[in-house]
Design a protein around this motif. Sequence first.
Motif, mmCIF file in Angstrom:
data_model
loop_
_atom_site.group_PDB
_atom_site.id
_atom_site.type_symbol
_atom_site.label_atom_id
_atom_site.label_comp_id
_atom_site.label_asym_id
_atom_site.label_seq_id
_atom_site.Cartn_x
_atom_site.Cartn_y
_atom_site.Cartn_z
ATOM 1 N N LEU A 106 0.824 -1.206 0.000
ATOM 2 C CA LEU A 106 0.000 0.000 0.000
ATOM 3 C C LEU A 106 0.863 1.263 0.000
ATOM 4 O O LEU A 106 1.984 1.260 0.522
ATOM 5 N N PRO A 107 0.348 2.366 -0.562
ATOM 6 C CA PRO A 107 1.066 3.637 -0.485
ATOM 7 C C PRO A 107 1.361 4.047 0.959
ATOM 8 O O PRO A 107 2.394 4.660 1.233
ATOM 9 N N GLU A 108 0.454 3.712 1.871
ATOM 10 C CA GLU A 108 0.666 4.044 3.277
ATOM 11 C C GLU A 108 1.886 3.317 3.841
ATOM 12 O O GLU A 108 2.628 3.868 4.657
ATOM 13 N N GLN A 112 5.463 4.983 5.195
ATOM 14 C CA GLN A 112 6.073 4.688 6.483
ATOM 15 C C GLN A 112 7.522 4.235 6.314
ATOM 16 O O GLN A 112 8.411 4.629 7.076
ATOM 17 N N ILE A 113 7.772 3.423 5.291
ATOM 18 C CA ILE A 113 9.133 2.949 5.029
ATOM 19 C C ILE A 113 10.044 4.106 4.667
ATOM 20 O O ILE A 113 11.174 4.215 5.156
ATOM 21 N N SER A 114 9.570 5.005 3.796
ATOM 22 C CA SER A 114 10.395 6.139 3.380
ATOM 23 C C SER A 114 10.662 7.087 4.535
ATOM 24 O O SER A 114 11.751 7.656 4.643
ATOM 25 N N LYS A 218 0.090 4.393 11.000
ATOM 26 C CA LYS A 218 -0.718 5.573 11.305
ATOM 27 C C LYS A 218 -1.266 6.234 10.038
ATOM 28 O O LYS A 218 -2.350 6.835 10.061
ATOM 29 N N TYR A 219 -0.543 6.122 8.918
ATOM 30 C CA TYR A 219 -1.018 6.716 7.672
ATOM 31 C C TYR A 219 -2.288 6.020 7.191
ATOM 32 O O TYR A 219 -3.213 6.671 6.693
#
Length: 240
Positions: A106-108, A112-114, A218-219
């Motif tokens: 997912l983009p979320e 978070q990873i970035s 959280k995103y």
Amino acid sequence: MKNVHCKNIVRKGEGMTRFAKKYLVLSVVTCFFFYSITGCGSSTAVVHPLDKYNEKPYSDEATFYANKDDAYKATVLALQQSGYVITLSDAQTGLINGEKSGSSILPEEHKQISKDSANDVGAGEILIGILGILLIVGLIAMLTSDSNNETQSNSNTTTSTTTTTVVSSSHEKITSYKYIVTVNTTALTDSTSQLQLSAVRQVIENGSVTNSSKFENKYLNYGIFDAVQAQLNGVREKID
């Protein structure tokens, strides 16, 4: 005379080859240099829709000024419009399950990873320096190797590549990801409700689940909460 002419052609060909190699080395090193000073920071200049949640603490629950029934309906619509397939919906208990599957995360999760990697800038700079040194050393080694070794190396590389392709094709894995979101809607008062959210992330390889773990992001949570609020706002505007 013919032999001399042929030798001159060979020397010219070798000279052009050396020139091409030097030009290639210069181009690669220059590109790597500019990437190291500009490429790494360029992505931070782009405003991501999820950036508004960067400074928010993690939370898996939110309170809304709406009765339980309205909050429940808004949550179902919010999940559906966000691409989730509703697999469980119980208006009486307020329990909702939604699933989203895809070939990538997912983009979320990307966000978070970035963000986590951005907190370790020093390690990234060290890695770039090491890669730069290895690149330069490797290119210098390529320039100093003779043509016979290059031909032999290219032949070996081709053989090795062909072999690797055959082996990998016979063990090809198809990986996908499934995110299962569960939302529990609870009435706090006649006019306020609380949503509690939990999620599970599954990794699926060739149709079989190889990993299933709790997904705390959280995103993802704030994005769903805002989508629910947007649905509630739309209902109020229609009433007004």
